[in-house]
Design a protein around this motif. Sequence first.
Motif, PDB file in Angstrom:
ATOM      1  N   MET A 110       0.824  -1.207   0.000  1.00 36.19           N
ATOM      2  CA  MET A 110       0.000   0.000   0.000  1.00 36.19           C
ATOM      3  C   MET A 110       0.858   1.258   0.000  1.00 36.19           C
ATOM      4  O   MET A 110       0.491   2.268  -0.614  1.00 36.19           O
ATOM      5  N   ASP A 111       1.999   1.201   0.679  1.00 34.30           N
ATOM      6  CA  ASP A 111       2.879   2.373   0.770  1.00 34.30           C
ATOM      7  C   ASP A 111       3.831   2.488  -0.410  1.00 34.30           C
ATOM      8  O   ASP A 111       4.504   3.518  -0.569  1.00 34.30           O
ATOM      9  N   GLY A 112       3.937   1.428  -1.218  1.00 30.02           N
ATOM     10  CA  GLY A 112       4.922   1.438  -2.292  1.00 30.02           C
ATOM     11  C   GLY A 112       6.348   1.365  -1.786  1.00 30.02           C
ATOM     12  O   GLY A 112       7.275   1.872  -2.419  1.00 30.02           O
ATOM     13  N   SER A 113       6.544   0.721  -0.631  1.00 30.39           N
ATOM     14  CA  SER A 113       7.889   0.630  -0.040  1.00 30.39           C
ATOM     15  C   SER A 113       8.770  -0.324  -0.838  1.00 30.39           C
ATOM     16  O   SER A 113       8.327  -1.402  -1.247  1.00 30.39           O
ATOM     17  N   GLY A 277       4.605  10.010   1.971  1.00 31.27           N
ATOM     18  CA  GLY A 277       3.479  10.884   2.289  1.00 31.27           C
ATOM     19  C   GLY A 277       2.727  10.511   3.544  1.00 31.27           C
ATOM     20  O   GLY A 277       1.531  10.805   3.676  1.00 31.27           O
ATOM     21  N   LYS A 278       3.403   9.876   4.505  1.00 35.01           N
ATOM     22  CA  LYS A 278       2.749   9.429   5.731  1.00 35.01           C
ATOM     23  C   LYS A 278       2.310  10.615   6.594  1.00 35.01           C
ATOM     24  O   LYS A 278       3.110  11.489   6.918  1.00 35.01           O
ATOM     25  N   ARG A 279       1.036  10.609   6.985  1.00 38.32           N
ATOM     26  CA  ARG A 279       0.497  11.646   7.876  1.00 38.32           C
ATOM     27  C   ARG A 279       0.677  11.193   9.322  1.00 38.32           C
ATOM     28  O   ARG A 279      -0.286  10.894  10.041  1.00 38.32           O
ATOM     29  N   THR A 280       1.917  11.143   9.758  1.00 36.45           N
ATOM     30  CA  THR A 280       2.233  10.660  11.092  1.00 36.45           C
ATOM     31  C   THR A 280       2.013  11.755  12.134  1.00 36.45           C
ATOM     32  O   THR A 280       1.762  12.920  11.800  1.00 36.45           O
ATOM     33  N   VAL A 281       2.138  11.373  13.399  1.00 33.52           N
ATOM     34  CA  VAL A 281       2.059  12.355  14.477  1.00 33.52           C
ATOM     35  C   VAL A 281       3.166  13.392  14.320  1.00 33.52           C
ATOM     36  O   VAL A 281       2.975  14.576  14.622  1.00 33.52           O
TER      37      VAL A 281
END
Length: 362
Positions: A110-113, A277-281
């Motif tokens: 899903m993340d394309g890692s 593009g992770k919307r992390t804390v």
Amino acid sequence: MTGPHTREVPPPRGRVGTPAADEAFRTRVDNALAAFAAAKRAQLADISPDLVPFVDAAIDFVAGGKRLRPLFCRAGWLIAGGEPDLVGFDDAAASLEWLQGSALAHDDLMDGSDTRRGRPSLHRAFEQTHRADGLRGSAERHGAAAAILLGDLMLSWVDEQFRASDLPHLGDALPWLDRCKTEVAAGQYLDVLAQGRANVDVEQAMLVVRFKSAKYTVERPLHIGAALAGADAELLAQLSAVALPLGEAFQLRDDVLGVFGQPATTGKPAGDDLREGKRTVLIARTAELGNDADRLAIEKLLGTAEGVADLTELIERTGALAAVEADIARLEFQARSALEALPDPASDILDTLVGMVTRRDR
């Protein structure tokens, strides 16, 4: 398949809760996974030799992990009075590694890692195999399909190996395992949803943290282990009071390592979360503490390779990194305070794990 009570168990090394005892248990988990996987390999080889590299990819994928979930499962088991060296328990705890493998296979896709633990992620590895074997069609679609299927297969192995433990309180623990699987899928979807939103505040980002990581890394493994030993509702609630802040601290540390970790140690490129593009804390704190120009920069740069360096600098300049480190320290303090309310010898059992979760570098 090798029966749950037939494997030879290495003698315990060191007091329960010490690094030596934890390392001995990791070896037991590795042995349990190897025995289970060998049976699965033989079963699938009978169907077709083409399935041998497929199952081998799953075996390789779960190799080399920290074994945190089995370790927390064991902690719950011991705190509730389980026997330290009962062989059947090894299968129950080891089964959680298949859950981890399944979640990571799907998460990477899903993340394309591109990498996981310093090696190609599953979908990338199957892309490489497609090209090397000269198969027709899209290598990318082949890799994605194989990763989805292998993730699903590992998820089915969770239940199969867990039930193979044949422990007396297995029925009491199964609902906790079911909750664990449901919650991690819910957390994954909340994470996917967050990536599509223009703004994600700290509270929303922490909800993802709780369900994508905290519960299935710490709380539910503790519950599963304790339930397998016959724990009552009061003890399970006390374990939650320790586990939730600790699990949240674990994921916040993961967020920090996803930006500032050393690739040689983490096995992933520096800034990978920013590139994806992770919307992390960490990003939510940056938006919260920054000004309008900073928030515009986040919108422009997040999810791009060229924006990694500028975003990394922005996270530090706004004080977001310091704020998240303070969050981790606060959550660790909260977990240790709750630990004091647990019956002996819970503190000895969990103390090493608390430090391993919050002060790690990978």
